[in-house]
Structure formats: C-alpha cells, structure tokens
Design a protein around this motif. Structure first.
Motif, PDB file in Angstrom:
ATOM      1  N   TYR A  19       0.821  -1.205   0.000  1.00 20.17           N
ATOM      2  CA  TYR A  19       0.000   0.000   0.000  1.00 20.17           C
ATOM      3  C   TYR A  19       0.855   1.255   0.000  1.00 20.17           C
ATOM      4  CZ  TYR A  19      -4.811  -1.521   0.299  1.00 20.17           C
ATOM      5  OH  TYR A  19      -6.050  -2.024  -0.004  1.00 20.17           O
ATOM      6  N   GLU A  22      -0.883   4.282  -1.263  1.00 19.81           N
ATOM      7  CA  GLU A  22      -2.113   4.704  -0.619  1.00 19.81           C
ATOM      8  C   GLU A  22      -1.851   5.857   0.345  1.00 19.81           C
ATOM      9  OE1 GLU A  22      -5.185   3.721  -1.006  1.00 19.81           O
ATOM     10  OE2 GLU A  22      -4.792   2.180  -2.509  1.00 19.81           O
ATOM     11  N   SER A  23      -2.882   6.616   0.632  1.00 19.02           N
ATOM     12  CA  SER A  23      -2.735   7.702   1.597  1.00 19.02           C
ATOM     13  C   SER A  23      -2.532   7.144   2.994  1.00 19.02           C
ATOM     14  CB  SER A  23      -3.967   8.599   1.550  1.00 19.02           C
ATOM     15  OG  SER A  23      -5.130   7.840   1.837  1.00 19.02           O
ATOM     16  N   GLU A  24      -1.934   7.935   3.841  1.00 19.49           N
ATOM     17  CA  GLU A  24      -1.593   7.504   5.191  1.00 19.49           C
ATOM     18  C   GLU A  24      -2.852   7.250   6.025  1.00 19.49           C
ATOM     19  OE1 GLU A  24       0.662   9.281   9.158  1.00 19.49           O
ATOM     20  OE2 GLU A  24       0.496  10.465   7.323  1.00 19.49           O
ATOM     21  N   VAL A  25      -2.767   6.197   6.842  1.00 21.49           N
ATOM     22  CA  VAL A  25      -3.852   5.905   7.779  1.00 21.49           C
ATOM     23  C   VAL A  25      -3.724   6.844   8.967  1.00 21.49           C
ATOM     24  CG1 VAL A  25      -4.830   4.195   9.340  1.00 21.49           C
ATOM     25  CG2 VAL A  25      -4.067   3.505   7.059  1.00 21.49           C
ATOM     26  N   LYS A  26      -4.724   7.647   9.178  1.00 22.27           N
ATOM     27  CA  LYS A  26      -4.706   8.578  10.305  1.00 22.27           C
ATOM     28  C   LYS A  26      -5.254   7.943  11.577  1.00 22.27           C
ATOM     29  CE  LYS A  26      -3.663  12.277  10.008  1.00 22.27           C
ATOM     30  NZ  LYS A  26      -2.320  12.877  10.161  1.00 22.27           N
ATOM     31  N   GLN A 108       0.734   0.825   7.539  1.00 20.77           N
ATOM     32  CA  GLN A 108       0.244  -0.483   7.136  1.00 20.77           C
ATOM     33  C   GLN A 108       1.025  -1.593   7.835  1.00 20.77           C
ATOM     34  OE1 GLN A 108      -2.743   0.977   5.342  1.00 20.77           O
ATOM     35  NE2 GLN A 108      -2.444  -1.206   5.026  1.00 20.77           N
ATOM     36  N   ASP A 148      -7.588  -2.375   4.130  1.00 24.04           N
ATOM     37  CA  ASP A 148      -8.185  -1.744   5.308  1.00 24.04           C
ATOM     38  C   ASP A 148      -8.833  -2.742   6.249  1.00 24.04           C
ATOM     39  OD1 ASP A 148      -7.382   0.743   4.567  1.00 24.04           O
ATOM     40  OD2 ASP A 148      -9.320   1.368   3.720  1.00 24.04           O
ATOM     41  N   THR A 181     -11.499   2.664   9.122  1.00 19.55           N
ATOM     42  CA  THR A 181     -10.145   3.160   8.853  1.00 19.55           C
ATOM     43  C   THR A 181     -10.255   4.561   8.279  1.00 19.55           C
ATOM     44  OG1 THR A 181      -9.328   0.928   8.417  1.00 19.55           O
ATOM     45  CG2 THR A 181      -8.018   2.766   7.580  1.00 19.55           C
ATOM     46  N   ARG A 183      -8.277   7.664   6.574  1.00 19.48           N
ATOM     47  CA  ARG A 183      -7.039   7.980   5.861  1.00 19.48           C
ATOM     48  C   ARG A 183      -6.882   9.480   5.668  1.00 19.48           C
ATOM     49  NH1 ARG A 183      -4.270   3.987   3.561  1.00 19.48           N
ATOM     50  NH2 ARG A 183      -5.179   1.893   3.645  1.00 19.48           N
TER      51      ARG A 183
END
Length: 376
Positions: A19, A22-26, A108, A148, A181, A183
């Motif tokens: 990932y 992909e945008s960062e998981v906040k 991730q 996710d 989740t 993001r």
C-alpha cells in the motif's frame, strides 16, 4: 515450526510495500477478530515437550495505536515426562497492545508490543488430575494490514509463570478488522442533503413555514403566513374590505359588521273585542310599516299580535296569532311586501301595555305591532 514463523515474518516485510501508494492511515477504531497457529515452548521445569496448536482472538482497537484483545490457544497431545502422561493445554489470556506506527514510516506495517495476563490449564489423560497455573505476559511482533480490513501478524510472547518457570509462545495470525479506517486526505463522509422544499410555493421553505398550504399568489410574511394588513383577522387574499379600522367587527369577508338594534315601527292597530279583521281605518297605520320596509330593503319585520285578559289563555293565544297573521297577509297582498321578509307571532295576553282592569286599558292591549332590526 520456527522456520515457518520466520518465513511468515518475511512475508509481512515484503507485503509492507503493498500500500505504498495509498494515503496515510490517520486512525483506526473498531472490532476485529483473528485465527492462527502457535508453538508453545514450555519451561524445561515442566518436562513437557514443545507442541503446535491453534488459536483465535477477539479485540477492539481504540485507535491506530492502542488495542485490547482476549485470546484462546489450544495445544493438544503434549507429553509430560514427569508424570508419564499426555496432556492438552488450554491457554486463556487478556492483552493490551501498543502499535508503533512511526517505526517503519508505514501505518500499514508496524511493530507492536503488548502486556497481558492469562492461565494455562493442563488437561491430562485418565488417572491424572488436571492442573492450572497463571502467568504474566510481555510480547512483541509485527503487524501488517494487506488492506483496510485484512491483517496478518507474527510475534513472540514471553510468559512468566512464577515457580513454574518461563514459557514462550510464537505465533502467526490472520485477522479481519470490522471497524473504520480513516485515511489522510479522505473525503469526509457527507450525508446527502435533502433538497429544501417549498410545498405551497409561497417563497418560504417548508422548514421555516409556520402556515403550510397558503393559497398560490397570497402575500405572506417571513414565516409563510398570509398577510393581514388591516389586522381584522381576515387574510389580505380573501379580504373584500381592506383597510377596515382597528377594532372593527368584521364578517368572514373582512367587511365591517354594523351592529343591529330592534325598533318598533309606530303602527297603532287596536282591534275590537274578539276581532282580528283589518278595518279601513287601520290601512294608513299598516302603510307605515310597508314604507319602512321599502326604505330598508335588507330589513325583515316581525308582526306581533296581542290580546287583553278577557277570555281563556288558550283562546287569547289563538286570537293573537290570527291578528298578527291578518296584518302580515295585508302587507303581502296589498302592499307587495315579500313574504320572506315577514313573520307573525302571537303573544296572547302575556305582554300588556296597559291595565286590563279598565276598559281603556283593555282596548290598548288588543293590538298588533311591527318589530324590525336595523343598523345603528
């Protein structure tokens, strides 16, 4: 088994790039569960061989860093050489986990540490009593989210069982995250807005309209209520008489209602004893009533008949009605007054205007009158 767990750790490391774009998981929060395999390595003092077993767990993520979970491990067919018997080992535990999402620079894939508490239960074959002991746990590992929802983890726990020694438990889990989740840069969830409506088309939206159903074209105020410019209680759109003065009594069309008063038309009709026929000298008096009704075409009149006290009440009642009707019929037949404007009623001897003890008084009481309502 150890080689397999090491291979699983390598798979996690390779999967950490899955990932990268992909945008960062906040943040993460919600329920999850997992299943897996483990290898339980008991302290030598237990004199029980290492065995592979299965496990599953349920947990809750408070955020992307902190989790709490309960777990169950089942290790079957271990051999305890001290008692010469085989045993199945059930392990229960409750762990608090901290995920360091900054360590690898990836939300991730990240390492975690945990602490916990649990119990071992040794379920021996026949002729041997089951045994239970408790432990405190410290563990570490790596967790990777393939997307996710699906995640994998590999880890090693160190179990302190006090006098029973120190055990180790290596494991590999696959789980599913049911929570949410969040993001970075993800568009916030926006509930679809219900289109504002103005059902009656008065220019005021339904949400603010205190008077729904206003007729089309009616002038309204800011609350959607029909205007009443003269304050007479009748909306402008149905007010046939706008600008009525304040305080005036109006009808349903907003027009001023003139107060009425009852007047007695000066008609001097006095009848002979037991008579009700109209004599020629009475015509001029009846004409006064006809003239009054012509002058006021919207006015109705009631012809009232009366008697003196001579005779029975029942007879006098009938006689008074005949006197009233004779005057009414004369107005209709001889002066052309519309019958709908006239009514006749007899009052017998109930309403004398003079003393019935004298002849002169009785003569005055043998009379007919015309009563009408006019505007003040």
């Amino acid at each position: 088994m150890k080689k397999k767990l090491i291979a699983a750790a390598c798979m996690l490391a390779l999967g950490s790039t899955a990932y990268a774009g992909e945008s960062e998981v906040k943040d993460r929060h919600g329920f999850y569960s997992y299943i897996g395999i483990h290898q339980l390595d008991l302290d030598v003092a237990r004199e029980t061989n290492e065995r592979v077993g299965g496990n599953f767990g349920l947990g809750w993520a408070f955020n992307k860093n902190w989790q709490i979970e309960g777990l169950y491990n089942y290790t079957d067919d271990a051999f305890n050489s001290a008692v010469g018997a085989r045993t199945d080992i059930e392990t229960y535990g409750l762990d608090v986990m901290y995920n360091d999402t900054n360590w690898f620079g990836s939300t991730q894939t990240h390492p975690f540490v945990k602490v916990g508490y649990g119990k071992h239960e040794d379920k021996y074959d026949v002729y041997h009593e089951d045994f239970e002991d408790e432990f405190y746990k410290v563990g570490l590992g790596i967790q990777h989210f393939a997307n996710d929802n699906v995640f994998m983890r590999v880890g090693l726990d160190f179990l302190d069982s006090g006098e029973r020694g120190d055990d180790k438990n290596a494991y590999f889990n696959i789980g599913y995250f049911f929570g949410e989740t969040v993001r970075a840069g993800a568009a916030p969830k926006v509930e679809p807005k219900e289109e504002a409506k103005d059902s009656d088309g008065d220019g005021v939206l339904d949400a603010d309209d205190r008077c729904p159903g206003t007729p089309a074209g009616a002038a309204v105020d800011a609350y959607g209520c029909a205007l009443d410019s003269d304050g007479d209680g009748v909306a402008d759109y149905k007010d046939a008489c706008p600008n009525t003065e304040a305080g005036a009594q109006v009808d349903e069309k907003g027009c001023k209602i003139q107060p009425k008063e009852e007047v007695v038309v000066d008609m001097r009709l006095n009848f002979a004893v037991d008579k009700y026929a109209i004599k020629p000298e009475m015509v001029s008096e009846i004409a006064k009533v006809a003239e009054f009704l012509r002058q006021y075409p919207d006015v109705n009149a009631q012809i009232q008949g009366h008697t003196d006290s001579t005779g029975s009440n029942k007879y006098n009642q009938g006689l008074s009605e005949r006197r009233a009707n004779s005057v009414k019929d004369y107005l209709i037949n001889n002066f052309g007054i519309d019958a709908s404007r006239l009514s006749a009623v007899g009052y017998g001897e109930e309403r004398p205007i003079a003393d019935n003890a004298t002849e002169e008084g009785r003569a005055l009481n043998r009379r007919a009158e015309a009563h009408a309502e006019t505007m003040k």
